[in-house]
Design an enzyme around this catalytic site. Structure first.
Site, PDB file in Angstrom:
ATOM      1  CE1 TYR A 144      77.722 -45.199 103.539  1.00 35.96           C
ATOM      2  CE2 TYR A 144      78.205 -47.446 104.219  1.00 35.96           C
ATOM      3  CZ  TYR A 144      78.611 -46.240 103.653  1.00 35.96           C
ATOM      4  OH  TYR A 144      79.894 -46.089 103.201  1.00 35.96           O
ATOM      5  CB  CYS A 145      72.031 -44.604 100.554  1.00 41.51           C
ATOM      6  SG  CYS A 145      70.384 -44.322 101.199  1.00 41.51           S
ATOM      7  CD1 TRP A 146      71.798 -37.398 101.706  1.00 45.61           C
ATOM      8  CD2 TRP A 146      73.991 -37.614 102.050  1.00 45.61           C
ATOM      9  NE1 TRP A 146      72.257 -36.210 102.227  1.00 45.61           N
ATOM     10  CE2 TRP A 146      73.602 -36.312 102.441  1.00 45.61           C
ATOM     11  CE3 TRP A 146      75.321 -37.992 102.191  1.00 45.61           C
ATOM     12  CZ2 TRP A 146      74.499 -35.383 102.954  1.00 45.61           C
ATOM     13  CZ3 TRP A 146      76.225 -37.059 102.699  1.00 45.61           C
ATOM     14  CH2 TRP A 146      75.807 -35.773 103.063  1.00 45.61           C
TER      15      TRP A 146
END
Length: 359
Positions: A96-98
């Site tokens: 995941y990222c933002w």
């Protein structure tokens, strides 16, 4: 390529089912909060993000994307060389990222092309945060609690540790918040986690508890230092059965001097913390306490803090906030020692077992 998406709510329930949870955000974003067990593989670190952002604003988005692509590719290569080369084909990471977009997507693309089964959190950390906050009341509600009460210095935290050592389930909110809760509870050199991080730590602890067994927790106000407890947890605690520690004043003073050794070794810091009480106790009282600290009379100041600041109104305040305090199980302690606390913990768990059997 094998890349699939998963909702943040599903990711919360399946965290233990992945071989790795990878946060592709920068190191400062990761430090602020992250999924339980996540490791940080930045697609762009803080300095690189700043470089790309500056170029985006001062030159053009196209030039910024070219620089960003080069940096991301270089970083992904480094991550693979460092942490992926020994992984078997069956390795299954969650990424995941933002918002589940470009930063984690680039890493997922490469790992998927290698042949790993990669799962992306749809909506990224932002969606995870929303899902966690929605799930917190459910995690609170599935458990039942025993609230450890007692005036300042009576050994509430020590009893929690003794209960944990005896096999009980313990929610140590002060440890999670890196603060000892009182006005003087700041721990030198140990900053509190962000509010988001604190909530994630609380959720993680609650998720791992067995609903068939009680959870022991210290009586707290709505805040531990500058961190706010989830409303659902506060409400549950205040409606729960209580334990009431009983310890002599001399033992309480000695315990506080042991648990707050930096007040003895660093009088200047102690005086700085005393200054936070001026609005409540007035300049004359605080100046007198500071003069006594400077004269080496720290024990005297601790005793007066208990008598004049902490103890007045304690029972009334606890009774007002914890509806079952009047029916609290007494926990008399002969002294502050570990053996005394261990005996008390065993007696509490024995009483709990007998009550469960009788029911």
């Amino acid at each position: 390529m094998s890349v699939q998406g998963i909702t943040a709510a599903d990711a919360l329930q399946r965290l233990h089912g992945f071989d790795a949870v990878i946060d592709a955000r920068s190191e400062s974003e990761y430090a602020l909060d992250h999924l339980p067990g996540a490791v940080n593989w930045p697609s762009l670190d803080d300095d690189e993000r700043a470089r790309v952002g500056t170029l985006y604003q001062q030159a053009s988005p196209f030039e910024a994307r070219k620089l960003g692509a080069a940096l991301v590719a270089r970083n992904i290569a480094a991550h693979i060389e460092r942490a992926v080369m020994d992984q078997p084909r069956s390795w299954q990471p969650l990424l995941y990222c933002w918002r589940g977009g470009q930063r984690s997507g680039a890493l997922a693309l490469v790992l998927g092309q290698i042949g790993f089964r990669v799962t992306l959190v749809e909506g990224g950390y932002k969606a995870f945060r929303a899902a966690l906050r929605a799930d917190l009341p459910r995690q609170v509600a599935r458990l039942h609690y025993r609230v450890v009460c007692g005036p300042t210095g009576s050994g509430k935290t020590r009893l929690l540790h003794a209960l944990a050592a005896a096999g009980a389930q313990v929610l140590d909110l002060e440890a999670l918040a890196s603060h000892r809760a009182s006005v003087l509870g700041l721990i030198p050199g140990q900053p509190q986690p962000s509010q988001k991080r604190f909530e994630t730590l609380v959720w993680q602890a609650l998720r791992d508890f067995d609903a068939a067994r009680p959870v022991y927790v210290e009586a707290e106000s709505k805040k531990v230092g500058n961190r706010t407890l989830p409303d659902a947890l506060v409400e549950a605690m205040r409606a729960s059965p209580c334990l009431r520690i009983e310890l002599s004043d001399d033992e309480r003073v000695a315990l506080l001097l042991e648990d707050y050794p930096f007040f003895v070794s660093d009088p200047e810091f102690f005086c700085q913390r005393l200054d936070t009480l001026v609005a409540l106790r007035g300049h004359a009282v605080i100046d007198d306490w500071k003069a006594k600290v400077a004269a080496g009379q720290t024990e005297t100041v601790v005793r007066e803090l208990l008598a004049r600041h902490y103890d007045p109104g304690y029972a009334a305040s606890t009774r007002r906030n914890f509806s079952r305090f009047d029916q609290a199980l007494p926990v008399p302690l002969a002294d502050r020692s570990q053996p005394a606390l261990a005996r008390a913990a065993v007696a509490i768990l024995q009483s709990e077992s007998e009550a469960a059997a009788a029911a």
